[in-house]
Design an enzyme around this catalytic site. Sequence first.
Site, PDB file in Angstrom:
ATOM      1  CE  LYS A  14      14.052   5.722   2.514  1.00 24.86           C
ATOM      2  NZ  LYS A  14      14.492   4.654   1.595  1.00 24.86           N
ATOM      3  N   PRO A 111      14.020  13.964  -5.273  1.00 27.44           N
ATOM      4  CG  PRO A 111      15.884  12.903  -6.195  1.00 27.44           C
ATOM      5  CD  PRO A 111      15.481  13.899  -5.157  1.00 27.44           C
ATOM      6  CB  SER A 120       8.168   8.426   3.728  1.00 28.39           C
ATOM      7  OG  SER A 120       7.887   7.257   3.006  1.00 28.39           O
ATOM      8  CG  ASP A 153      10.483   3.670   3.855  1.00 33.18           C
ATOM      9  OD1 ASP A 153      10.615   2.610   4.505  1.00 33.18           O
ATOM     10  OD2 ASP A 153      10.951   3.832   2.710  1.00 33.18           O
TER      11      ASP A 153
HETATM   12  O1  C5P Z   1       4.665   0.567   2.836  1.00 31.43           O
HETATM   13  P1  C5P Z   1       4.688   1.151   1.474  1.00 31.43           P
HETATM   14  O2  C5P Z   1       3.347   1.701   1.074  1.00 31.43           O
HETATM   15  O3  C5P Z   1       5.779   2.120   1.266  1.00 31.43           O
HETATM   16  O4  C5P Z   1       4.995  -0.055   0.508  1.00 31.43           O
HETATM   17  C1  C5P Z   1       4.738  -0.026  -0.881  1.00 31.43           C
HETATM   18  C2  C5P Z   1       4.737  -1.454  -1.393  1.00 31.43           C
HETATM   19  O5  C5P Z   1       6.044  -2.010  -1.271  1.00 31.43           O
HETATM   20  C3  C5P Z   1       3.840  -2.389  -0.602  1.00 31.43           C
HETATM   21  O6  C5P Z   1       2.542  -2.391  -1.112  1.00 31.43           O
HETATM   22  C4  C5P Z   1       4.522  -3.726  -0.795  1.00 31.43           C
HETATM   23  O7  C5P Z   1       4.193  -4.277  -2.025  1.00 31.43           O
HETATM   24  C5  C5P Z   1       5.989  -3.373  -0.850  1.00 31.43           C
HETATM   25  N1  C5P Z   1       6.671  -3.507   0.457  1.00 31.43           N
HETATM   26  C6  C5P Z   1       6.992  -4.780   0.900  1.00 31.43           C
HETATM   27  N2  C5P Z   1       7.665  -4.939   2.079  1.00 31.43           N
HETATM   28  C7  C5P Z   1       8.025  -3.870   2.822  1.00 31.43           C
HETATM   29  C8  C5P Z   1       7.713  -2.567   2.392  1.00 31.43           C
HETATM   30  C9  C5P Z   1       7.037  -2.437   1.190  1.00 31.43           C
HETATM   31  O8  C5P Z   1       6.690  -5.772   0.237  1.00 31.43           O
HETATM   32  N3  C5P Z   1       8.706  -4.054   3.953  1.00 31.43           N
END
Ligand code: C5P
Length: 312
Positions: A14, A111, A120, A153
């Site tokens: 994406k 990548p 994701s 995501d």
């Molecule tokens: O949801 P995901 O595991 O991809 O997010 C990784 C990290 O990115 C989370 O632990 C958080 O610290 C940060 N994050 C965030 N706000 C979001 C998405 C991700 O703070 N909307």
Amino acid sequence: MSLPRRVRVTARAKLNLGLAVGPRRADGFHDLTTVFQSISLADTLLAERQPRGFRLIVRHEPAAERGRLTARTRAAVPVGQANLALRAARLAARHAGITGGARLTLIKRIPAQAGMGGGSADAAAAMAAIFALYDVRVPLAERLELGAELGSDVPFALMGGTALGTGRGERLRPVRGLRSFRAIVAVPAWRVSTAQAFAELDRFRYGLTARNAPLRFGKVTGRMVIEPCEFIRLGNSFESVLGARSPSFTGLCSRMREAGLLEPRMTGSGSAVFGLLARGASVRAVLDRLAGSEALYVVRSARRALDIGRLR
Ligand code: C5P
């Protein structure tokens, strides 16, 4: 009909066409507003049914038009238990009460840690593969909710196309009328940890500038025909917290513009930067003009994130 023994899933990357991050919430995540767009660059996940347990093999396949994956890039893709595809397969099986297992082979082209949603995509592909291997039908809303347990995501990686993302990115509304486009994605050698990039935003409090973002994105989503640049011009909050990497980012954007690419913009929390190809522009001519060491990918917008095929 008997269960398929093997399935092949195409899992597309994406881009974020604009991304406005708001302040940190009580649960540690950040509210954001973005437009997600599926693109043609994809990983392939092969899944074969086995009586029990899950295993994963990762193979890297070069997909860049120019530049190579470095050993460090490859190392950014976790193998074994830490890989999101394996966790997704297990979660899907547990959710559907599947007792059998699967052997997964992931052919990596997207990548890692570049802001292109590769992890994701693999998670979404693994969920889809398990449901297909065991012929389990799970309604979309339920799949999206399950995906959100794996990452913010992942719901979009299941849904695909063009969608407005809000909440922590997991609340989705399809966007219609976006003109299809071609783009070149440039991936610098440096990588970004998403969690660290969000922490930087907190440190500089740039998030507070995103207060009216839902309104600004909403104004564009309402139109009958939307040019991608209308979203892209809404900006990406992460471009303001690059610190020492800022000169290298702005330098890359200038080189992309000089080569004829339009509206260069970071995707996700970086490090990848994409620029639109003008209608009728020659990819070859743009590539020839674009100097630099970044890995370059030629992509086009895609209507779907996942394609699932049964194999014998
Ligand atoms: O949801 P995901 O595991 O991809 O997010 C990784 C990290 O990115 C989370 O632990 C958080 O610290 C940060 N994050 C965030 N706000 C979001 C998405 C991700 O703070 N909307």
